[in-house]
Design an enzyme around this catalytic site. Structure first.
Site, mmCIF file in Angstrom:
data_model
loop_
_atom_site.group_PDB
_atom_site.id
_atom_site.type_symbol
_atom_site.label_atom_id
_atom_site.label_comp_id
_atom_site.label_asym_id
_atom_site.label_seq_id
_atom_site.Cartn_x
_atom_site.Cartn_y
_atom_site.Cartn_z
ATOM 1 N N SER A 177 30.559 28.843 48.597
ATOM 2 C CA SER A 177 31.957 29.423 49.152
ATOM 3 C C SER A 177 32.196 28.633 50.366
ATOM 4 O O SER A 177 32.513 27.497 50.118
ATOM 5 C CB SER A 177 32.120 30.851 49.293
ATOM 6 O OG SER A 177 33.218 31.242 49.639
ATOM 7 N N THR A 178 32.453 29.197 51.435
ATOM 8 C CA THR A 178 32.929 28.291 52.615
ATOM 9 C C THR A 178 31.973 27.501 52.890
ATOM 10 O O THR A 178 30.869 27.698 53.017
ATOM 11 C CB THR A 178 33.156 29.417 53.910
ATOM 12 O OG1 THR A 178 33.714 30.387 53.538
ATOM 13 C CG2 THR A 178 33.708 28.746 54.966
ATOM 14 N N HIS A 204 33.872 29.227 45.284
ATOM 15 C CA HIS A 204 35.181 30.032 45.447
ATOM 16 C C HIS A 204 36.205 29.138 45.967
ATOM 17 O O HIS A 204 36.398 28.490 47.139
ATOM 18 C CB HIS A 204 34.723 31.358 46.540
ATOM 19 C CG HIS A 204 33.848 32.148 45.963
ATOM 20 N ND1 HIS A 204 33.093 32.817 47.108
ATOM 21 C CD2 HIS A 204 33.492 32.497 44.992
ATOM 22 C CE1 HIS A 204 32.292 33.638 46.491
ATOM 23 N NE2 HIS A 204 32.421 33.379 45.362
ATOM 24 N N MET A 297 30.792 33.017 52.472
ATOM 25 C CA MET A 297 30.951 34.363 53.277
ATOM 26 C C MET A 297 30.800 35.341 52.294
ATOM 27 O O MET A 297 31.178 35.118 51.158
ATOM 28 C CB MET A 297 32.350 34.254 53.777
ATOM 29 C CG MET A 297 32.864 35.665 54.355
ATOM 30 S SD MET A 297 34.465 35.711 55.057
ATOM 31 C CE MET A 297 35.385 35.161 53.515
ATOM 32 N N ASP A 300 28.115 37.528 47.348
ATOM 33 C CA ASP A 300 28.186 37.019 45.847
ATOM 34 C C ASP A 300 27.097 36.168 45.206
ATOM 35 O O ASP A 300 26.818 35.415 46.147
ATOM 36 C CB ASP A 300 29.633 36.313 45.562
ATOM 37 C CG ASP A 300 29.985 36.074 44.083
ATOM 38 O OD1 ASP A 300 29.294 36.917 43.235
ATOM 39 O OD2 ASP A 300 30.807 35.050 43.714
#
Length: 357
Positions: A177-178, A204, A297, A300
């Protein structure tokens, strides 16, 4: 508590005011100044030392991408990009993350988004995250390392041969993600030129941006990287990125693997979700799964790791806290107690290769 000092940069006076108004009521954020373009942002970063900068991608005089490069070279500070969802805007956003931006927020309706309030919570969340992120792990990192030295304990050749007799194929699955686009670039460009296994990736990211990410990685990698298409047959040596807005799962039919996309409800706010991809791969028989959880973050991927491990023939790898921009997802995976390797980003490709001989 000390407030997070934010510099807001946008060429539109309306957008500068709207964004500032969105942030001003948050108890932990203080908008200390605004800038009309990238050149002005550079000067104000130097003069005011903000904790976080928001940069519009498309601006006259100096655009956000060029300003970002100069900020990172002269006065590094966490940056959140604000981008339109056009092809140009999304590609420049990917390039911005590659050049050191922590994250981005997509404007709801183009350059002047009077409905910017729709992403208020997302913007605030990402500013808070940027201020507390491991931003300095980005600085000086080479995103295209080749022939990286081996780090960690190798399986012996005998062990590998013995294990390999238990499955017919290997697959690599990655969740992030991030900070993910930059981490993916580092990892994928370090994998072998003649990759023998498929790679499935959940990043994401909204629609359009995943397409730009796939195109950018495809231009850098020695093997094909593509945005996944529903129903397509999986080809070894190809990396498939889940399209924004769709869960990606993998199915086996008559001994072949196929991509399946769906718009089922988001999982923990995410669609695509890493857990969904990992869970689908857990159903594959006689398949060695190499699961990797990179910076991001949230949590998941942790449930998916559990399902993969229950199915057997799974190696789980998590990025270390030292190199993660945000250690949420890797840490959640580690907390399951089922991760086999915790590795710095630059070493993960070598570990993967141990299991794909």
């Amino acid at each position: 508590m000390k407030k997070i000092k934010v510099l807001v940069t946008d060429d539109s006076i309306f957008m500068r005011k709207l964004i500032s108004d969105l942030l001003k009521d948050h108890p932990d954020i203080e908008v200390i100044a605004t800038a009309r373009n990238g050149a002005e942002a550079i000067e104000k970063v130097k003069a005011l030392s903000p904790d976080v900068v928001t940069l519009d991608v498309e601006m006259p005089v100096m655009d956000g991408l060029e300003a970002l490069k100069r900020i990172m070279a002269r006065s590094p500070v966490p940056v959140i990009m604000l981008s339109s969802t056009t092809s140009t805007g999304s590609l420049n956003t990917i390039l911005a993350i590659e050049n050191g931006a922590v994250d981005f927020v997509a404007k709801p309706s183009g350059a002047i988004s009077l409905d910017i309030f729709k992403v208020k919570e997302e913007l605030i969340e990402k500013i808070l995250l940027a201020a507390s992120s491991n931003f300095h792990s980005l600085l000086g990192r080479n995103t295209q390392q080749k022939n990286i030295p081996l780090n960690g304990t190798l399986y012996s050749t005998m062990d590998l041969v013995a294990e390999k007799t238990k499955w017919n194929r290997s697959v690599i699955c990655i969740g992030t993600s991030t900070g993910g686009p930059r981490a993916l670039q580092t990892l994928l460009t370090s994998l072998p030129n003649k990759l023998k296994t498929p790679v499935f990736i959940v990043q994401h990211m909204p629609r359009q941006f995943t397409k730009s990410l796939a195109e950018r990685l495809n231009s850098l990698c020695s093997f094909p990287v593509t945005e996944a298409v529903h129903g397509e047959r999986v080809i070894n040596g190809t990396a498939y990125i889940a399209p924004g807005g769709y869960h990606m799962e993998v199915e086996e039919k008559r001994g072949e693997l196929y991509i399946s996309l769906n718009e089922d409800i988001p999982v923990k706010g995410h669609r695509p979700a890493v857990d969904n991809l990992f869970a689908s791969l857990s159903t594959l028989k006689k398949t060695r799964k190499i699961a990797v959880v990179l910076t991001g973050m949230g949590a998941d991927g942790a449930i998916g790791i559990k399902k993969l491990k229950e199915s057997g023939h799974t190696v789980a790898i998590a990025e270390s806290e030292q190199t993660s921009i945000v250690y949420g997802m890797p840490n959640a995976a580690v907390q399951t107690g089922l991760v086999d390797h915790i590795e710095n980003l630059e070493d993960i490709a070598v570990v993967i290769q141990q299991y794909t001989l």
